[in-house]
Write an enzyme that holds these catalytic residues in place. Structure first.
Site, PDB file in Angstrom:
ATOM      1  N   ARG A   1       0.826  -1.190   0.000  1.00 30.35           N
ATOM      2  CA  ARG A   1       0.000   0.000   0.000  1.00 30.35           C
ATOM      3  C   ARG A   1       0.870   1.252   0.000  1.00 30.35           C
ATOM      4  O   ARG A   1       1.911   1.282   0.614  1.00 30.35           O
ATOM      5  CB  ARG A   1      -0.889   0.039   1.251  1.00 30.35           C
ATOM      6  CG  ARG A   1      -2.010  -0.932   1.204  1.00 30.35           C
ATOM      7  CD  ARG A   1      -2.555  -1.116   2.581  1.00 30.35           C
ATOM      8  NE  ARG A   1      -1.508  -1.665   3.448  1.00 30.35           N
ATOM      9  CZ  ARG A   1      -1.690  -1.893   4.726  1.00 30.35           C
ATOM     10  NH1 ARG A   1      -2.809  -1.597   5.300  1.00 30.35           N
ATOM     11  NH2 ARG A   1      -0.722  -2.407   5.461  1.00 30.35           N
TER      12      ARG A   1
ATOM     13  N   GLY B   1      -2.991   0.451  13.569  1.00 28.27           N
ATOM     14  CA  GLY B   1      -2.745   0.843  12.186  1.00 28.27           C
ATOM     15  C   GLY B   1      -2.030  -0.248  11.417  1.00 28.27           C
ATOM     16  O   GLY B   1      -2.068  -1.420  11.790  1.00 28.27           O
ATOM     17  N   CYS B   2      -1.374   0.118  10.338  1.00 23.75           N
ATOM     18  CA  CYS B   2      -0.663  -0.852   9.503  1.00 23.75           C
ATOM     19  C   CYS B   2       0.350  -1.624  10.347  1.00 23.75           C
ATOM     20  O   CYS B   2       1.157  -1.045  11.070  1.00 23.75           O
ATOM     21  CB  CYS B   2       0.046  -0.118   8.375  1.00 23.75           C
ATOM     22  SG  CYS B   2       1.047  -1.199   7.324  1.00 23.75           S
ATOM     23  N   PHE B   3       0.318  -2.941  10.227  1.00 24.60           N
ATOM     24  CA  PHE B   3       1.191  -3.755  11.082  1.00 24.60           C
ATOM     25  C   PHE B   3       2.658  -3.679  10.709  1.00 24.60           C
ATOM     26  O   PHE B   3       3.511  -4.067  11.497  1.00 24.60           O
ATOM     27  CB  PHE B   3       0.738  -5.217  11.150  1.00 24.60           C
ATOM     28  CG  PHE B   3       0.314  -5.873   9.849  1.00 24.60           C
ATOM     29  CD1 PHE B   3       0.812  -5.488   8.624  1.00 24.60           C
ATOM     30  CD2 PHE B   3      -0.615  -6.910   9.882  1.00 24.60           C
ATOM     31  CE1 PHE B   3       0.422  -6.120   7.446  1.00 24.60           C
ATOM     32  CE2 PHE B   3      -1.016  -7.547   8.713  1.00 24.60           C
ATOM     33  CZ  PHE B   3      -0.497  -7.141   7.487  1.00 24.60           C
TER      34      PHE B   3
END
EC number: 1.8.4.11
Length: 250
Positions: free
Chosen positions: A10, A70-72
């Site tokens: 992403r 949030g994003c890991f």
């Protein structure tokens, strides 16, 4: 930078993209462009008080914590650089086993949150101190169902306690931080007990370490590592404990 043509990644608000043989130079140019375009930014770290309620002297040699913020990629990367952490694995928590796949979780409809399972030595670092790093450096606990450029319940701030003691410590700490007004807004982190953790796909593991020049990492996550080193110098370890290294040692 390693090229993985089939891996899903992403950038900013784009949910899914593919590696396309980007050079390090082109990646950094893209990172600068995104930064100045205002499409993504790292959360600011905060100096916050230590938890007033923490674990007693533990009897076990290891303990497991599961945290979402949030994003890991960034959360995993932070805790991989923390002394006393034995392993930090990216995964999904909150939904069913059948839905524990990146493409499905990204829809925001599975109940899962991108999360990190942290196995640690409680004789070297306490659960409460892990939470202090989590709230201070790893994410912004005042953001409801988003972190930085990522939006949706899969990016929620959540603690998945693995024991009643952990749940009690987490609740007490959230109450303490809100009472002290440690942040400009209320902490919205939810405590969600009795949730199963499912390991994420291999290409998500150790992502911060293996792709340090990737725009999302440069903008959103590398500043967290610097903040960890600055705010918690005694806890910082330069060499991260990696999932790939643990797997190869077995």
């Amino acid at each position: 930078m390693k090229t993985l043509s089939t891996d899903m990644i992403r950038i900013g608000s784009a949910r899914v993209a593919r590696f396309a043989g980007l050079t390090a130079a082109s990646v950094l140019v893209a990172a600068v462009a995104l930064q100045f375009a205002g499409r993504a930014s790292a959360e600011d770290a905060r100096v916050i008080p230590s938890p007033s309620v923490d674990e007693k002297v533990p009897s076990a040699n290891t303990e497991t914590a599961v945290l979402a913020g949030g994003c890991f990629w960034g959360v995993q990367g932070v805790f991989q650089h923390v002394n006393g952490v034995i392993s930090a694995t990216s995964g999904y928590t909150g939904g069913s086993k059948d839905a524990a796949h990146y493409e499905m979780v990204s829809s925001g409809d599975t109940g899962h949150a991108e999360s990190v399972r942290i196995v640690f030595d409680p004789h070297k670092i306490s659960y409460g101190h892990l939470l202090q790093i989590y709230f201070s450096v790893a994410h912004d606990p005042t953001e409801l169902n988003y972190q930085g450029p990522d939006t949706g319940t899969q990016y929620r701030s959540a603690i998945f306690p693995t024991s009643q003691s952990q749940a009690d410590i987490a609740k007490a700490y959230i109450d303490q931080l809100n009472h002290a007004k440690a942040f400009d807004a209320a902490v919205v982190t939810k405590i969600e007990p009795a949730r199963q953790f499912y390991t994420a796909e291999d290409y998500h593991q150790d992502f911060l370490t293996t792709h340090p020049s990737y725009p999302y990492i440069v903008i959103n996550d590398l500043p967290k590592i610097k903040n960890l080193q600055h705010l918690f110098p005694k806890d910082y370890r330069a060499d991260p404990v990696l999932v790939t290294a643990s797997a190869s040692a077995k």
